[in-house]
Write a protein that holds these residues in place. Structure first.
Motif, mmCIF file in Angstrom:
data_model
loop_
_atom_site.group_PDB
_atom_site.id
_atom_site.type_symbol
_atom_site.label_atom_id
_atom_site.label_comp_id
_atom_site.label_asym_id
_atom_site.label_seq_id
_atom_site.Cartn_x
_atom_site.Cartn_y
_atom_site.Cartn_z
ATOM 1 N N CYS A 1 0.844 -1.193 0.000
ATOM 2 C CA CYS A 1 0.000 0.000 0.000
ATOM 3 C C CYS A 1 0.879 1.243 0.000
ATOM 4 C CB CYS A 1 -0.930 -0.008 1.219
ATOM 5 S SG CYS A 1 -0.059 -0.147 2.806
ATOM 6 N N CYS A 2 0.250 2.398 -0.055
ATOM 7 C CA CYS A 2 0.981 3.663 -0.123
ATOM 8 C C CYS A 2 0.302 4.696 0.767
ATOM 9 C CB CYS A 2 1.034 4.151 -1.569
ATOM 10 S SG CYS A 2 1.708 5.814 -1.771
ATOM 11 N N GLY A 3 0.977 5.113 1.831
ATOM 12 C CA GLY A 3 0.403 6.093 2.744
ATOM 13 C C GLY A 3 -0.730 5.510 3.560
ATOM 14 N N PHE A 4 -1.392 6.387 4.312
ATOM 15 C CA PHE A 4 -2.529 5.912 5.110
ATOM 16 C C PHE A 4 -3.783 5.854 4.257
ATOM 17 C CE2 PHE A 4 -6.025 6.263 8.128
ATOM 18 C CZ PHE A 4 -5.659 5.326 9.081
ATOM 19 N N VAL B 1 2.679 9.549 -12.018
ATOM 20 C CA VAL B 1 2.827 8.090 -12.044
ATOM 21 C C VAL B 1 2.065 7.458 -10.886
ATOM 22 C CG1 VAL B 1 4.465 6.184 -11.966
ATOM 23 C CG2 VAL B 1 5.062 8.288 -13.174
ATOM 24 N N ALA B 2 2.156 8.057 -9.713
ATOM 25 C CA ALA B 2 1.483 7.500 -8.535
ATOM 26 C C ALA B 2 -0.026 7.503 -8.712
ATOM 27 C CB ALA B 2 1.876 8.285 -7.289
ATOM 28 N N PHE C 1 7.534 10.675 -4.519
ATOM 29 C CA PHE C 1 6.902 9.820 -3.517
ATOM 30 C C PHE C 1 7.776 8.596 -3.261
ATOM 31 C CE2 PHE C 1 3.386 12.076 -5.587
ATOM 32 C CZ PHE C 1 2.766 12.634 -4.470
ATOM 33 N N PRO C 2 7.546 7.889 -2.150
ATOM 34 C CA PRO C 2 8.311 6.658 -1.885
ATOM 35 C C PRO C 2 8.094 5.638 -2.998
ATOM 36 C CG PRO C 2 7.132 7.373 0.084
ATOM 37 C CD PRO C 2 6.630 8.217 -1.045
ATOM 38 N N PRO C 3 9.063 4.771 -3.251
ATOM 39 C CA PRO C 3 8.944 3.778 -4.340
ATOM 40 C C PRO C 3 7.773 2.813 -4.135
ATOM 41 C CG PRO C 3 10.858 3.335 -2.944
ATOM 42 C CD PRO C 3 10.363 4.688 -2.572
ATOM 43 N N GLN C 4 7.316 2.659 -2.896
ATOM 44 C CA GLN C 4 6.167 1.768 -2.659
ATOM 45 C C GLN C 4 4.903 2.263 -3.344
ATOM 46 O OE1 GLN C 4 8.203 2.919 -0.339
ATOM 47 N NE2 GLN C 4 8.882 1.284 1.030
ATOM 48 N N CYS C 5 4.854 3.563 -3.659
ATOM 49 C CA CYS C 5 3.676 4.139 -4.326
ATOM 50 C C CYS C 5 3.687 3.867 -5.828
ATOM 51 C CB CYS C 5 3.609 5.643 -4.066
ATOM 52 S SG CYS C 5 3.434 6.088 -2.312
ATOM 53 N N GLY D 1 12.053 4.294 -12.816
ATOM 54 C CA GLY D 1 12.315 5.719 -12.722
ATOM 55 C C GLY D 1 11.733 6.339 -11.460
ATOM 56 N N PRO D 2 11.776 7.661 -11.389
ATOM 57 C CA PRO D 2 11.259 8.363 -10.207
ATOM 58 C C PRO D 2 9.737 8.243 -10.085
ATOM 59 C CG PRO D 2 11.838 9.928 -11.914
ATOM 60 C CD PRO D 2 12.334 8.594 -12.385
ATOM 61 N N CYS D 3 9.265 8.233 -8.857
ATOM 62 C CA CYS D 3 7.823 8.103 -8.578
ATOM 63 C C CYS D 3 7.257 9.492 -8.292
ATOM 64 C CB CYS D 3 7.605 7.172 -7.390
ATOM 65 S SG CYS D 3 5.863 6.922 -6.963
ATOM 66 N N ASN D 4 6.692 10.119 -9.318
ATOM 67 C CA ASN D 4 6.119 11.450 -9.133
ATOM 68 C C ASN D 4 4.598 11.364 -9.015
ATOM 69 O OD1 ASN D 4 5.161 11.098 -11.808
ATOM 70 N ND2 ASN D 4 7.042 12.006 -12.646
#
Length: 248
Positions: free
Chosen positions: A155-158, A193-194, A177-181, A187-190
């Motif tokens: 999951c990602c965040g609460f 993408v999230a 954002f963290p890669p888990q998102c 690549g980067p998690c912006n």
């Protein structure tokens, strides 16, 4: 073997399983109290969390108490059946009856106070998001516990990825954002993408989804446990009366 011998054997097997389950739960309870990196420690680190939620930190003691109770029940059932002890069988019956009544009362309380639980989770959600935006990426303990939770539950965040906006991690890594998102992304998690990955939800919706999907299983297990308790009380009382009649 006869009916009496069969009931004795069933009591021994059934309560042997209860004894082993009690030992396992007792071990888990001790582990929860000893392991500072557990999810309970994570709850304790959240500032401004609802006061009622602090009671969850005592769940380790609850597991220890339940485990010890199951150990006692299993011991009384096994020894009472093997030694044909009226005292042990009667004590076994009384304890199981008290547990059964407590479970029924607990189920009623949960149904009655369910709206209060929803309000509690809403308050906790606000505190959890505030905790992320204040300490994620700055406090190693908070960051590590959130990462562990997100990796475990996928999951990602609460609530969702927006919980990380304005967090120390978000500001330090150029609004990422963290890669888990963004699982599977090299690549980067912006933000774009999230938001595009609909398969990743917040940890709270994930837990709620798991509970909703397994509601029938939970209810079935609860009913099964209740039926086993009733059967155990019936068998214990049958053995008690049979032993008493033989003694007379």
């Amino acid at each position: 073997m006869g009916c009496f011998g069969f009931l004795k054997a069933m009591m021994v097997v059934f309560n042997g399983i209860i004894f082993l389950a009690g030992a396992a739960i007792l071990g888990v309870g001790i582990w929860v109290k000893v392991d500072s990196g557990s999810i309970l420690s994570f709850l304790g680190k959240i500032e401004n969390a609802p006061a009622e939620l602090s009671q969850l930190l005592n769940v380790g003691y609850l597991l220890i108490a339940i485990g010890a109770l199951l150990l006692v029940i299993g011991f009384l059932g096994c020894c009472g059946a093997v030694k044909e002890s009226k005292c042990m069988l009667l004590l076994f019956f009384v304890i199981v009856l008290v547990v059964f009544i407590a479970e029924v009362a607990g189920a009623v309380v949960i149904l009655v106070f369910r709206p209060l639980a929803d309000e509690l989770f809403t308050k906790f959600g606000k505190a959890a998001v505030k905790n992320i935006r204040k300490d994620y990426g700055k406090d190693p303990d908070v960051t590590g516990l959130w990462n562990t939770t997100m990796n475990t539950l996928h999951c990602c965040g609460f609530y969702n990825s927006s919980d990380f906006v304005d967090s120390p991690y978000y500001d330090s890594y150029g609004k990422l954002f963290p890669p888990q998102c963004c699982p599977g992304l090299v690549g980067p998690c912006n933000q774009t993408v999230a938001d595009s990955d609909k398969s990743i939800t917040g940890c709270f919706p994930k837990i709620k989804q798991l509970i909703d999907e397994n509601t029938s299983v939970i209810v079935g297990v609860a009913l099964g446990i209740a039926a086993l308790e009733i059967c155990a009380m019936a068998v214990a009382m049958i053995l008690y009366c049979r032993i008493k009649s033989r003694g007379d």
